[in-house]
Design an enzyme around this catalytic site. Structure first.
Site, mmCIF file in Angstrom:
data_model
loop_
_atom_site.group_PDB
_atom_site.id
_atom_site.type_symbol
_atom_site.label_atom_id
_atom_site.label_comp_id
_atom_site.label_asym_id
_atom_site.label_seq_id
_atom_site.Cartn_x
_atom_site.Cartn_y
_atom_site.Cartn_z
ATOM 1 N N GLU A 24 -31.820 -39.146 -34.998
ATOM 2 C CA GLU A 24 -31.298 -37.836 -34.547
ATOM 3 C C GLU A 24 -31.775 -36.689 -35.442
ATOM 4 O O GLU A 24 -30.986 -35.856 -35.889
ATOM 5 C CB GLU A 24 -29.769 -37.884 -34.479
ATOM 6 C CG GLU A 24 -29.262 -38.842 -33.408
ATOM 7 C CD GLU A 24 -27.749 -38.853 -33.251
ATOM 8 O OE1 GLU A 24 -27.047 -38.154 -34.027
ATOM 9 O OE2 GLU A 24 -27.263 -39.569 -32.362
ATOM 10 N N GLU A 68 -28.432 -45.664 -28.687
ATOM 11 C CA GLU A 68 -27.007 -45.354 -28.869
ATOM 12 C C GLU A 68 -26.444 -44.951 -27.513
ATOM 13 O O GLU A 68 -26.914 -43.989 -26.907
ATOM 14 C CB GLU A 68 -26.775 -44.200 -29.863
ATOM 15 C CG GLU A 68 -26.980 -44.567 -31.313
ATOM 16 C CD GLU A 68 -26.520 -43.470 -32.271
ATOM 17 O OE1 GLU A 68 -25.536 -42.765 -31.945
ATOM 18 O OE2 GLU A 68 -27.150 -43.319 -33.327
#
Length: 498
Positions: free
Chosen positions: A168, A287
């Site tokens: 991320e 995720e």
């Protein structure tokens, strides 16, 4: 529904049923690792938790993060435990004791027969730390880091195949946040160095943290512009919740997941065309889950604790339906989604919960995840489906029947996974399977509950569990089955032999 075995979408990569363990909350300490627990093995890992994970058959586990990895020094987690430093984890504002590190986790994963998707720190660190960790894990011997691993008691290399290039990196919450150009360049150079050590590895580049990020799509295009020929997968992350308590709209959010996948594929294929490449970029949805129950309370947790109770969402029956629809969505995109990781596995937004030193139990979301992983191996078929539709607050033309079909030619088994999203009405499933002669129903499992807010907890562990009382049957080449309103269904058929 019409099913034909010749209408094939893709072989299921078993890693689509992966999961995730981060050094976050009680996922590790008090979750998988609890040396004082009666079931703990000689290394301190809970065997009751291990047994539940084995029920799911988790094929790959992402580790050690997540946000955690962007500030993690892997060297802190190897060597004699008594000599390891305690560090402040800036991602979750906790204290990391480093009692569990690379070698302990790899040894535990082997007991599960699971591979590990190892993430490297591209937040506070970069090429050097990544290539050294790879050398430590995968090089046989005769170099500084491989010999260091051997001195730590692990003679054989770990042979980790799949690696995440950071996590991320577009997020303002990420330690070491980068622009797309900064990250793309760093990921490309890190990939180059790692492949010089072990050309057999597969690499995952970071896509946008969420579909709603302001740089979404532009981030993907820029990162791939730098990394397209160096990496094998681009990552996607998403979480959904029902904070508005609108179940019709909540269950429709699986459409958002499908839009997300299709859009990222479009960007990947644009860069493929731009570069005139022969390579097709696949996706790692590493995720995904439901996550919303604890967001407010997590903000009030006292910082710098070891293994505080963070992100411990208690999942409802309606959450299990949403997870079921997300699994169906991943399988319906199995031609491009090759890896996916339910985030996470134990205690932190997880299908398995524990009391430190005490019992463990299965949350509602455990069951669709287990069904899909155990029985969803094989080839995804392209059925023709006609379903009633509904509109919700944010979505239009939402199919009430959300379904996917998997055919396992080796075992001659056909499996239909289906969610009936109707709040009030059961659906009569009529399914033409005349191409599957001599197949019969061997199981129709249903997860249903009159209370959409029902949960499993330490005191009542079986409030939300599936039953095998479904009525699916085959008559003259057609399946007939009642799918109760708001239900997860798994219908398994197998070829009969005279």
């Amino acid at each position: 529904m019409i099913i034909d075995k010749e209408y094939k979408l893709a072989e299921v990569d078993s890693r689509i049923f992966g999961s995730f363990i981060e050094h976050l909350g009680r996922a590790v300490y008090g979750g998988i690792f609890d040396p004082g627990h009666p079931s703990a093995d000689e290394y301190g890992f809970r065997q009751d938790v291990t047994a539940m994970i084995q029920e799911i058959g988790v094929p790959i586990i992402r580790y050690p993060g997540g946000n955690f990895v962007s500030g993690y020094n892997w060297e802190d987690g190897v060597g004699p435990v008594k000599d390891r430093p305690k560090r402040l984890d800036l991602a979750w504002r906790a204290t990391e004791p480093n009692e569990v590190g690379t070698n302990e986790f790899m040894r535990w994963a082997k007991t599960l027969n699971a591979d590990v998707m190892m993430a490297v720190n591209l937040g506070t660190r970069g090429v050097d730390a990544a290539r050294n960790l790879l050398e430590y894990c995968n090089h046989p011997s005769g170099s500084y880091y491989s010999d260091l691993r051997i001195s730590h008691g692990f003679t054989k290399p770990h042979g980790i195949k799949t690696w995440c290039l950071g996590n991320e990196m577009d997020g303002s919450w990420q330690v070491g946040q980068k622009t797309a150009v900064e990250y793309g360049r760093l990921a490309s150079e890190t990939a180059k160095a790692m492949r010089l050590i072990d050309p057999s590895i597969e690499l995952v580049a970071c896509g946008s943290s969420f579909r709603s990020m302001p740089t979404y799509a532009e981030w993907e295009a820029t990162v791939l512009d730098h990394t397209y020929e160096q990496v094998d997968y681009l990552s996607l992350h998403t979480y959904y919740g029902n904070a508005d308590n609108d179940i019709a709209n909540y269950l429709a959010k699986s459409l958002d997941m499908d839009y997300f996948i299709k859009e990222v594929i479009a960007v990947c294929d644009y860069i493929k065309a731009k570069k005139r490449s022969k390579k097709t970029m696949n996706l790692s949805f590493d995720e995904w889950n439901v996550w919303f129950h604890t967001i407010e309370s997590d903000m009030k947790i006292e910082p710098w604790q070891v293994a505080s109770s963070q992100l411990e969402d208690t999942y409802t029956f309606e959450d299990a339906l949403m997870v079921g629809s997300m699994l169906i969505t991943l399988l319906r995109n199995a031609d491009r989604v090759k890896i996916a990781c339910l985030a996470q596995l134990v205690n932190a937004i997880a299908p398995i919960m524990t009391v430190t030193g005490g019992p463990a139990w299965r949350q509602s979301i455990f069951y669709p995840y287990m069904h899909a992983s155990v029985y969803g191996r094989g080839t995804v078929l392209r059925p023709i489906v006609v379903s009633p539709l509904y509109d919700s607050k944010e979505y239009t033309d939402v199919p009430m029947l959300d379904s996917v079909v998997v055919y396992n030619e080796e075992t001659e088994e056909l499996v239909i996974f289906a969610v009936n999203k109707s709040l009030e009405d059961s659906l009569l499933l009529e399914c033409d399977i005349r191409g599957f002669e001599d197949y019969r129903v061997i199981q129709h499992s249903i997860l249903e509950n009159g209370n959409v807010k029902a949960v499993n907890n330490v005191y009542q562990q079986d409030a939300v569990i599936p039953h095998d009382g479904g009525d699916a049957k085959v008559v003259e080449g057609w399946i007939h089955a009642s799918l109760p309103n708001l239900s997860w269904n798994m219908i398994r058929l197998q070829k009969t032999f005279a």
